[in-house]
Design a protein around this motif. Structure first.
Motif, PDB file in Angstrom:
ATOM      1  N   ALA A  52     -42.249  48.119 -78.874  1.00 17.90           N
ATOM      2  CA  ALA A  52     -42.717  49.343 -79.535  1.00 17.90           C
ATOM      3  C   ALA A  52     -43.858  49.091 -80.516  1.00 17.90           C
ATOM      4  CB  ALA A  52     -41.558  50.010 -80.283  1.00 17.90           C
ATOM      5  N   GLY A 218     -42.537  55.554 -78.093  1.00 11.67           N
ATOM      6  CA  GLY A 218     -42.129  54.166 -77.887  1.00 11.67           C
ATOM      7  C   GLY A 218     -41.133  53.672 -78.917  1.00 11.67           C
ATOM      8  N   TRP A 219     -41.203  54.249 -80.089  1.00 12.72           N
ATOM      9  CA  TRP A 219     -40.397  53.783 -81.225  1.00 12.72           C
ATOM     10  C   TRP A 219     -38.882  53.909 -80.992  1.00 12.72           C
ATOM     11  CZ3 TRP A 219     -37.887  57.407 -84.686  1.00 12.72           C
ATOM     12  CH2 TRP A 219     -37.310  56.817 -85.826  1.00 12.72           C
TER      13      TRP A 219
END
Ligand code: MN3
Length: 238
Positions: A52, A218-219
């Motif tokens: 991420a 993405g986190w």
């Protein structure tokens, strides 16, 4: 603090490079003054969250940006015999008791120190997935289901114009999604932050440039739900 309602679905992506309090590359960093607050060690390597967040971003973000908040907070409270002994969460919860001359510095640097410490603690390698247990039940009952929660959190993170944070907080005996400007900490308005996403451009610019939405999406792969659940349980009892 801006509480996000279900109707606020208009997303605004921030523009412009955020101002930064850290020294330029190659510039010598000033020796931090002795003070009660210190930079916490990360529980994982800089490259541990690569799925991420890239290692270089982690290194700069922790070692320079977060360190600058710690240094700024120590400088702000220096000489105040009351504040140097008080835990940071108590300072922020009672921000109006901080002398006016240093209050904004404590909001900026104290909030920065608290928010980043929470950020590192609520991420982990090989994490992500979904919450379980009471936290999962509370998310489902508050936001309908986990996917709807994620969508609303994403909207909050995109909707914060410029620099700030998106939050899952516990306030008034319930979960809420919120966002704050700059380093404003939800503790200042009586909410307990459980999960926070730094949406300052320094948090994502090297890999994602202007694509904040890709950083947000993405986190989730590195969110440490176990740590969030611990904070939730403490908030409910506190
Ligand atoms: Mn940051």
């Amino acid at each position: 603090m801006t509480i996000v309602t279900r109707r606020q679905m208009l997303a605004t992506v921030a523009g412009g490079i955020a101002a930064s309090a850290v020294p330029a590359f190659g510039q010598a960093t000033a020796q931090p003054p002795a003070g009660p607050f210190s930079l916490p060690r990360l529980a994982y390597a800089f490259d541990a969250l690569e799925v991420a967040i890239d290692a270089r971003t982690m290194e700069i973000h922790h070692g320079r940006h977060h360190q600058a908040y710690v240094t700024g907070l120590n400088t702000a409270v220096m000489g105040n015999t009351e504040l140097v002994r008080r835990p940071l969460d108590q300072i922020l919860r009672n921000i109006n008791q901080v002398p006016e001359a240093i209050r904004q510095a404590v909001i900026n640097h104290g909030g920065g120190h608290y928010n980043h410490t929470l950020f590192w603690e609520t991420m982990a390698p090989n994490a992500g997935g979904k919450p379980t247990g009471m936290l999962a039940e509370a998310i489902n009952s508050t936001f309908t289901n986990f996917d709807t929660f994620k969508t609303q959190f994403r909207t909050a993170a995109l909707g914060r114009f410029g620099s700030g944070w998106a939050w899952l907080v516990y306030a008034n005996n319930r979960l809420q999604i919120a966002h704050t400007a700059n380093q404003d900490c939800p503790l200042m308005t009586g909410a307990v932050p459980l999960l926070g996403l730094d949406v300052w451009e320094h948090a994502y610019y090297l890999r994602y440039q202007n694509r904040r939405v890709d950083y947000i999406d993405g986190w989730w792969r590195v969110v440490n739900w176990t740590a969030v659940a611990t904070r939730f349980n403490q908030a409910r009892q506190g």
